[in-house]
Design a protein around this motif. Structure first.
Motif, PDB file in Angstrom:
ATOM      1  N   ALA A   1      -2.816   9.947   4.770  1.00 52.04           N
ATOM      2  CA  ALA A   1      -3.316   9.618   3.436  1.00 52.04           C
ATOM      3  C   ALA A   1      -3.683   8.146   3.325  1.00 52.04           C
ATOM      4  CB  ALA A   1      -2.263   9.986   2.391  1.00 52.04           C
ATOM      5  N   ASP A   2      -2.927   7.286   3.978  1.00 52.50           N
ATOM      6  CA  ASP A   2      -3.208   5.854   3.958  1.00 52.50           C
ATOM      7  C   ASP A   2      -3.337   5.374   5.409  1.00 52.50           C
ATOM      8  OD1 ASP A   2      -0.804   5.659   1.342  1.00 52.50           O
ATOM      9  OD2 ASP A   2      -2.987   5.700   1.141  1.00 52.50           O
TER      10      ASP A   2
ATOM     11  N   GLY B   1      -5.538  -2.944  -7.866  1.00 53.31           N
ATOM     12  CA  GLY B   1      -5.605  -1.498  -8.009  1.00 53.31           C
ATOM     13  C   GLY B   1      -6.505  -0.811  -7.003  1.00 53.31           C
ATOM     14  N   SER B   2      -7.114  -1.577  -6.080  1.00 59.20           N
ATOM     15  CA  SER B   2      -7.979  -0.961  -5.065  1.00 59.20           C
ATOM     16  C   SER B   2      -7.159  -0.040  -4.175  1.00 59.20           C
ATOM     17  CB  SER B   2      -8.661  -2.037  -4.233  1.00 59.20           C
ATOM     18  OG  SER B   2      -9.478  -2.864  -5.043  1.00 59.20           O
ATOM     19  N   SER B   3      -7.805   0.980  -3.662  1.00 58.84           N
ATOM     20  CA  SER B   3      -7.096   1.966  -2.842  1.00 58.84           C
ATOM     21  C   SER B   3      -6.654   1.345  -1.520  1.00 58.84           C
ATOM     22  CB  SER B   3      -8.006   3.164  -2.569  1.00 58.84           C
ATOM     23  OG  SER B   3      -9.077   2.800  -1.717  1.00 58.84           O
ATOM     24  N   SER B   4      -5.655   1.937  -0.944  1.00 55.59           N
ATOM     25  CA  SER B   4      -5.142   1.449   0.335  1.00 55.59           C
ATOM     26  C   SER B   4      -6.180   1.616   1.440  1.00 55.59           C
ATOM     27  CB  SER B   4      -3.867   2.204   0.701  1.00 55.59           C
ATOM     28  OG  SER B   4      -4.109   3.601   0.760  1.00 55.59           O
ATOM     29  N   ILE B   5      -7.042   2.614   1.333  1.00 54.46           N
ATOM     30  CA  ILE B   5      -8.089   2.808   2.337  1.00 54.46           C
ATOM     31  C   ILE B   5      -9.070   1.644   2.290  1.00 54.46           C
ATOM     32  CG2 ILE B   5     -10.069   4.232   2.971  1.00 54.46           C
ATOM     33  CD1 ILE B   5      -8.525   6.675   2.231  1.00 54.46           C
ATOM     34  N   GLU B   6      -9.477   1.236   1.076  1.00 53.39           N
ATOM     35  CA  GLU B   6     -10.400   0.114   0.948  1.00 53.39           C
ATOM     36  C   GLU B   6      -9.774  -1.164   1.487  1.00 53.39           C
ATOM     37  OE1 GLU B   6     -13.277   0.899  -2.820  1.00 53.39           O
ATOM     38  OE2 GLU B   6     -11.200   0.353  -3.301  1.00 53.39           O
ATOM     39  N   LYS B   7      -8.513  -1.394   1.156  1.00 54.00           N
ATOM     40  CA  LYS B   7      -7.843  -2.602   1.650  1.00 54.00           C
ATOM     41  C   LYS B   7      -7.704  -2.567   3.170  1.00 54.00           C
ATOM     42  CE  LYS B   7      -5.208  -3.415  -2.609  1.00 54.00           C
ATOM     43  NZ  LYS B   7      -3.861  -3.500  -3.224  1.00 54.00           N
TER      44      LYS B   7
END
Length: 641
Positions: A573-574, A437-443
């Protein structure tokens, strides 16, 4: 009419430097001039002042009233009034009160290295003269320093140092007074040089001097420290700053990072006492002294930002209170090789990236948002783009590598520093768990951090290969390799669901790094500490899956590649989820320093369960590194090693 002619003659600008006038040569009238540059004596290329104020004769003074004949009217406005003529004992009285302009506190001339008359020899000086080895040995040590060690930071300009050394030796032979600060500098050079002598020379000196080079290095350092304590603040000019900087360099070489940071502070404060943080454009210094002051201030600032970030401490230099004047790098340029790089280029570049990074909010606090992390990435990539062709990434101009031995070393240093800066704000992305569930930015940030880490390990490998086997105490590359590999180990530990990007490349890079650190010689004290620490950490990992099998069949690729460009965060956004990745498979065993049998990853299988890594002593590295940096909760257990 005669008086007018005399006045005009006195203000005429000199058309040639002092050396060209002495040799009766046509001078180019640019500093350094063509002849001095070709003869490598730029430190002797000096021009007379553009204007020489006319003194007012007694007759003229008699015609004035007592009110008008004041000292301020009797001297040029840009000259300090001589305190000796007005009842003051010396310049220190006014200088200590802050009333004298910068660089005007030396009454006898305008040279930045003008020194006070030397007193009788002190006990510290007598001790220093006994400790300094005989001239044949000192010559060997000095030449090695100038040919090798000096190129790491280039704090000494070799022709000027050799000239001063020759003068010092001549004065010593004749029994004349010797300058304390140069004697200190000579001891510092010996201390920084003897640990890195070639094996044959090292054995010869140890046999004939009757002591180990490591012990001699400490002896020279301690003797210089005692002698340096006799020099007051603001004394000694450029030479004093150089010897204080070499003190910090010696501590850093010995992996005494906190001591090095404090010694650096002393050098910076002394440089500020001499006004190096201010513009020298209006000073009475020679062009050479101005250039050396700019160079030294540049080196001090480059060290300041790197050491401060390394130790998580505030910058010593407040850039808002400084006038940065970058060196012109013309001292080493000759007409036959106008494009040849200067040995000082890499320090100027390090100063520039430090100034750029320091402007990013949050850098000094260590808490960076994704936007700030991207800012650092972008600043570093812009910085890479400013490199001269000899230092360029990824395709450098290597035509100078054989004739200018410092070029390759400095190119590799700059690359490591750049990749280190790109990884620094993303380290936290390697030490925490990312859930589905981590955000795409964090990944995306994690993927970028992994890419930067792998690239940094490859760059460190190239640098370490270049400095070995001569510079066995070189700690920069081994420490970064240990730190980066440990972060990747943390990423593996936190990868609960097996979704870690480039997992196979990460395992391979960790094993290769461990293998390489284990091949360092015993004299590489820092490298041995790093090896033992990483070996313990690897023992805690499960490296028995098929993906960890070491394969040498992969096609070797360039070990240094440019990290992927970062997109604009505000416009997507990503923005960080589509980074291309690069497989890290450099040929780590082509150099003769690492020629043993290939690494078998099975050697590290089942070495033990998780243990209490806090029991692993890190020695001096404990000043800058902590197992807590990995954010791993290791259960306490029995020690395996």
């Amino acid at each position: 009419m005669v008086e007018r002619r005399l006045g005009k003659a006195r203000t005429r600008q000199t058309t040639a430097c002092a050396e060209c006038q002495r040799r009766k040569q046509k001078c180019s009238r640019e500093w350094p001039c063509n002849h001095c540059q070709a003869r490598k004596i730029a430190h002797l290329c000096k021009f007379a002042p553009k204007r020489v104020g006319r003194a007012i004769g007694p007759a003229a003074c008699e015609t004035r009233s007592s009110e008008s004949c004041q000292p301020s009217d009797s001297y040029p406005k840009d000259e300090p009034v001589s305190p000796i003529k007005h009842g003051l004992s010396n310049y220190d009285d006014l200088r200590l009160l802050g009333y004298l302009p910068e660089f005007q506190n030396v009454p006898n001339g305008n040279d930045g290295n003008v020194r006070d008359p030397q007193p009788a020899r002190t006990s510290e000086m007598e001790t220093a003269l006994r400790i300094i080895p005989a001239k044949p040995y000192t010559d060997i040590v000095i030449q090695h320093f100038l040919d090798n060690t000096n190129y790491q930071y280039y704090a000494l300009y070799p022709p000027a140092f050799i000239h001063e050394y020759s003068t010092w030796c001549s004065s010593k032979t004749k029994g004349l007074p010797l300058t304390v600060e140069f004697t200190c500098l000579l001891l510092r050079v010996c201390a920084c040089s003897v640990p890195y002598l070639d094996e044959g020379i090292r054995q010869k000196l140890e046999l004939e001097l009757g002591d180990s080079t490591d012990h001699l290095s400490v002896l020279y350092h301690n003797t210089a420290k005692q002698l340096s304590n006799t020099i007051g603040p603001g004394k000694g000019g450029i030479t004093q700053i150089q010897q204080l900087f070499l003190t910090a360099q010696w501590f850093k070489t010995e992996a005494l990072f906190v001591e090095s940071w404090h010694a650096l502070g002393v050098a910076i404060h002394e440089a500020q006492e001499q006004g190096m943080h201010r513009s020298s454009s209006n000073s009475k210094l020679s062009e050479f002294d101005r250039e050396m002051r700019r160079r030294l201030w540049c080196i001090l600032y480059a060290w300041d930002w790197q050491m401060s970030l390394l130790l998580s401490r505030p910058f010593i230099i407040n850039t808002s209170c400084c006038d940065f004047e970058m060196p012109n790098l013309q001292l080493e340029t000759v007409n036959s090789e106008p494009e040849a790089p200067s040995p000082m280029t890499h320090m100027v570049l390090q100063c520039q990236i430090g100034l750029a990074i320091s402007k990013v909010p949050g850098v000094m606090r260590g808490a960076l948002s994704p936007t700030q992390a991207i800012s650092i990435q972008e600043e570093t990539e812009k910085w890479f783009g400013t490199f001269p062709s000899a230092y360029s990434i990824p395709n450098p101009d290597t035509r100078w590598d054989n004739t200018h031995q410092f070029v390759k070393l400095q190119r590799l240093q700059l690359r490591v520093i750049g990749y280190m800066m790109m990884l620094m704000p993303l380290k936290q992305c390697l030490t925490k768990h990312f859930s589905p569930g981590s955000s795409s930015i964090e990944k995306g940030l994690q993927e970028t951090a992994i890419e930067n880490a792998l690239t940094l390990l490859a760059a460190c490998d190239d640098l370490l290969r270049h400095v070995l086997p001569l510079n066995t105490k070189f700690h920069f590359a081994p420490f970064l390799m240990f730190d980066t590999a440990a972060l990747l180990c943390s990423a593996v530990v936190h990868d609960k669901d097996g979704s870690l990007p480039q997992r196979e490349n990460i395992h391979e890079a960790i094993l290769k790094t461990l293998h390489q650190l284990g091949r360092l010689p015993e004299r590489a004290k820092t490298g041995m500490i790093c090896y033992r620490g990483l070996k313990r950490l690897v023992a805690c990992l499960s490296l028995d899956s098929p993906e960890t099998i070491f394969t040498e069949s992969k096609t070797p690729q360039s070990s240094v590649e440019v990290s992927p460009a970062l997109p604009d965060l505000s416009g997507n956004a990503d923005p960080l989820i589509y980074f291309p990745t690069t497989n890290l498979s450099p040929n780590l065993f082509e150099n003769q320093v690492f020629t043993d049998a290939p690494l078998n990853s099975n050697s590290f299988d089942h070495l033990g369960d998780f243990t209490d890594l806090s029991n692993t002593a890190l020695g001096e590295l404990g000043q800058i590194w902590d197992w807590g940096n990995l954010n791993i909760d290791f259960p306490t257990g029995s020690s395996v090693y």
